[in-house]
Scaffold this motif. Structure first.
Motif, PDB file in Angstrom:
ATOM      1  N   TRP B  53       0.842  -1.207   0.000  1.00  0.00           N
ATOM      2  CA  TRP B  53       0.000   0.000   0.000  1.00  0.00           C
ATOM      3  C   TRP B  53       0.872   1.249   0.000  1.00  0.00           C
ATOM      4  CZ3 TRP B  53      -4.942   1.786  -0.301  1.00  0.00           C
ATOM      5  CH2 TRP B  53      -5.226   3.018   0.281  1.00  0.00           C
ATOM      6  N   GLU B  54       1.894   1.234   0.853  1.00  0.00           N
ATOM      7  CA  GLU B  54       2.747   2.428   0.985  1.00  0.00           C
ATOM      8  C   GLU B  54       3.713   2.573  -0.180  1.00  0.00           C
ATOM      9  OE1 GLU B  54       4.672   2.311   4.770  1.00  0.00           O
ATOM     10  OE2 GLU B  54       2.874   2.976   5.801  1.00  0.00           O
ATOM     11  N   SER B  55       4.322   1.451  -0.590  1.00  0.00           N
ATOM     12  CA  SER B  55       5.371   1.578  -1.612  1.00  0.00           C
ATOM     13  C   SER B  55       4.794   1.985  -2.965  1.00  0.00           C
ATOM     14  CB  SER B  55       6.183   0.292  -1.724  1.00  0.00           C
ATOM     15  OG  SER B  55       5.326  -0.755  -2.091  1.00  0.00           O
ATOM     16  N   ASN B  56       3.471   1.847  -3.134  1.00  0.00           N
ATOM     17  CA  ASN B  56       2.856   2.308  -4.394  1.00  0.00           C
ATOM     18  C   ASN B  56       2.084   3.616  -4.222  1.00  0.00           C
ATOM     19  OD1 ASN B  56       3.557   0.132  -6.295  1.00  0.00           O
ATOM     20  ND2 ASN B  56       2.506  -1.115  -4.775  1.00  0.00           N
ATOM     21  N   ASN B  57       2.185   4.204  -3.035  1.00  0.00           N
ATOM     22  CA  ASN B  57       1.491   5.458  -2.733  1.00  0.00           C
ATOM     23  C   ASN B  57       0.017   5.422  -3.138  1.00  0.00           C
ATOM     24  OD1 ASN B  57       1.091   8.044  -1.793  1.00  0.00           O
ATOM     25  ND2 ASN B  57       1.904   9.048  -3.623  1.00  0.00           N
ATOM     26  N   CYS B  58      -0.681   4.379  -2.700  1.00  0.00           N
ATOM     27  CA  CYS B  58      -2.112   4.245  -3.027  1.00  0.00           C
ATOM     28  C   CYS B  58      -2.907   5.419  -2.459  1.00  0.00           C
ATOM     29  CB  CYS B  58      -2.655   2.937  -2.464  1.00  0.00           C
ATOM     30  SG  CYS B  58      -1.715   1.514  -3.034  1.00  0.00           S
TER      31      CYS B  58
END
Lengths: 445, 153
Positions: B53-58
């Motif tokens: 969730w964080e590493s793709n900046n959802c």
């Protein structure tokens, strides 16, 4: 300008202006995407534009605050900056870290935590950069001939801002805890220590522009920053109402958030009263426009609009909607954007020796930027309130609601164009002042 | 009339007291019996899901727990909502969106094509399901995805 080393402030201000322009460009990318023109999606998807837009906001404001400190601290401490070369090293490294972060966002390198998207390795570089900055400022202050309240409040704000960056670097497995401590950084920055910075700059400008006795201004500065912390620290609770933490924050956050406008009201009254009391009529009218404008607009944007949506009974409907964007835009603009433009307007003629105090271009810049930003706030507000009713009250699907409110983003883009025109005029004025020069030392204010 | 010294005492005293109360309330709200963050159900899948969730900046488009960018739908209770809309196949729908090699484009707005593996998509779903079980002090009733879907159906 009284000390040669103050010239370094000019380059921080120039960096600040460059980043502001970029921030506006990415804002337009988002505005058009919301209307349906997301042709840049492949290269700049919305989440990239959004992260760049908000991070550039933080960096251009910080660069402006740092420039303000490099201008104000030598003058207040009555000595040259301890090491000018290191100040330039700090400027270049700040620009490099900022640019690296923003380029990285385009390649999916980030943390994905709202406002704190900068990836962890760069966080450490930010810390080193800020430590260098604080070292220079604090050493200059304490080696100086005097430590004024204005300088102390400004430095305290900058020091606390650096310390509060640290909770945002602690890793958490739980989304709730992560969010909880992320607000320690974001909220306690913008509704806490950044107000110290704003107060410090405002106090310096009022002393210079109105001629009111320093003791009077600095006494009220203490009262205002006191009110800020008294309401703002526990006011953090308004971010905790509905993210999965204890109900106690609804009571505490509700009460103290309702008190937050008081600090901004006090700041607005303070600025206007000092202006009225002042016997000195400084010729730099543009700096006065921006100074009083910052105090008044921050009360409306951060104080009143913040109050309007941090009441728990309202926030349960407005939380996670465009109403937040409405408040955010006018609050950041009024409280921080305008105070940075105020200190730039005040210091540029002193740094360059060119006294473009009251140009019609400068006045147009002020009014267009403010009218544009007010229009944007209204557009966000109408879209946000419509979203609340359609989606939260009438239970319509998110995307259907977005189609219904798309028209408000046409208005938003139009108002943003007015705002951008104002900023372009401001930057032309900035450019027309020319470069800082030692000759300006000999020119009295 | 207030003196400068008194004004300074008001600033320093007020700041110290409110910070101490703030720290106290933080400890209180995470202490046993008062903690409602659903911490006890955090599994390795959920933590991996959060990392994705964080590493793709959802959050740069969506909102979660009401926090994000308001460009794409709120995802708190998204599994429940899609289960109602797609007759119990909510998880499959989410998986197909996350694993899709081309941009998902429902109702006009494009989502980045992440082309996740089945394992990664499963982790994100575990994360969403964990989020869906947090006590949100009534906010979940306002966004009321279940009531909303029933109404739209």
């Amino acid at each position: 300008m009284k000390y040669k080393s103050q010239k370094v402030a000019y380059w921080f201000f120039a960096l600040s202006m460059l980043l502001l322009v970029l921030q506006i460009v990415y804002g337009f990318v988002m505005g058009f995407a919301r209307i349906g023109f997301d042709n840049l999606h492949e290269f700049v998807p919305f989440n990239v534009a959004r992260a760049v837009h908000t991070n550039l906001l933080v960096v251009w404001l910080l660069s402006g605050f740092m420039g303000a400190a490099y201008y104000i601290i030598p003058e207040e401490a009555q000595r040259e900056l301890v090491n000018v070369k290191l100040a330039y090293v700090q400027l270049i490294s700040l620009a490099l870290v900022g640019v690296t972060a923003i380029v990285g966002f385009h390649f999916n390198i980030w943390e994905g935590r709202k406002f704190l998207e900068i990836p962890r390795p760069l966080d450490y570089l930010v810390v080193v950069n800020v430590l260098l900055f604080l070292g220079l400022i604090l050493t200059t202050l304490f080696k100086g001939k005097r430590q004024t309240t204005t300088a102390l409040v400004l430095s305290m704000g900058l020091l606390f801002a650096a310390l509060l960056y640290l909770p945002g670097m602690i890793p958490f497995d739980s989304q709730v805890t992560d969010s909880f401590f992320r607000w320690w950084v974001v909220h306690l920055w913008v509704e806490g220590v950044w107000e110290l910075i704003m107060g410090g700059i405002l106090s310096f400008l009022l002393i210079k522009l109105t001629g009111v006795d320093r003791e009077v201004i600095e006494k009220w500065l203490y009262v205002i920053v006191g009110l800020t912390f008294l309401s703002g620290v526990l006011g953090t609770g308004h971010h905790y109402y509905y993210i999965g933490v204890n109900k106690i924050w609804i009571i505490v956050g509700g009460i103290f958030s309702a008190l937050e406008p008081l600090a901004f009201l006090a700041m607005a009254l303070f600025a206007v009263n000092m202006y009225r009391k002042g016997e000195k009529k400084h010729p730099n009218k543009l700096a006065l426009y921006w100074t009083l404008g910052a105090a008044i607009t921050s009360f409306v944007g951060a104080g009143l609009l913040g109050f309007a949506h941090t009441l728990p009974q309202t926030n349960i409907y407005t939380h996670g909607t465009l109403v937040t964007a409405m408040h955010g835009h006018l609050a950041f603009w009024g409280a921080y954007g305008m105070i940075v433009l105020a200190i730039i307007s005040y210091s540029l003629p002193n740094l360059t020796g060119r006294k473009l105090y009251d140009s019609s271009r400068g006045r147009m810049a002020f009014w267009l930027a403010n009218i544009g930003m007010l229009g944007m706030t209204v557009a966000f507000g109408v879209a946000g309130v419509a979203q609340v009713y359609l989606e939260r009250k009438f239970k319509m699907d998110f995307m259907l609601v977005q189609k219904e409110i798309a028209i408000h983003f046409v208005v938003l883009v139009l108002c943003a164009s007015i705002f951008a025109t104002g900023i372009v005029l401001y930057i032309i004025d900035f450019y027309k002042h020319g470069r800082p020069t030692d000759e300006a030392l000999e020119i009295n204010e | 009339m207030l003196s400068k010294k008194q004004a300074r005492a008001f600033f320093l005293g007020g700041t110290l007291v409110t910070f101490l109360i703030f720290i106290g309330l933080t400890i209180y709200s995470f202490s046993k019996g008062n903690d409602q963050t659903n911490r006890e159900n955090l599994t390795a899948d959920v933590v991996r899901g959060k990392e994705i969730w964080e590493s793709n900046n959802c959050m740069g488009c969506h909102t979660l727990l009401g926090e994000g960018a308001y460009y794409a739908p709120e995802l708190t209770k998204v599994v429940d909502r899609l289960n109602i809309r797609y007759d119990g196949n909510g998880e499959e729908v989410i998986k197909s969106i996350l694993m899709s090699p081309s941009p998902w484009q429902l109702n006009g707005r494009k989502m980045v094509a992440y082309g996740m593996t089945e394992q990664e998509a499963g982790d994100v779903i575990a994360f969403f399901k964990w989020i869906g079980k947090i006590d949100l002090n009534g906010f979940d009733r306002v966004i009321s995805p279940l009531a909303k879907e029933k109404m739209n159906k």
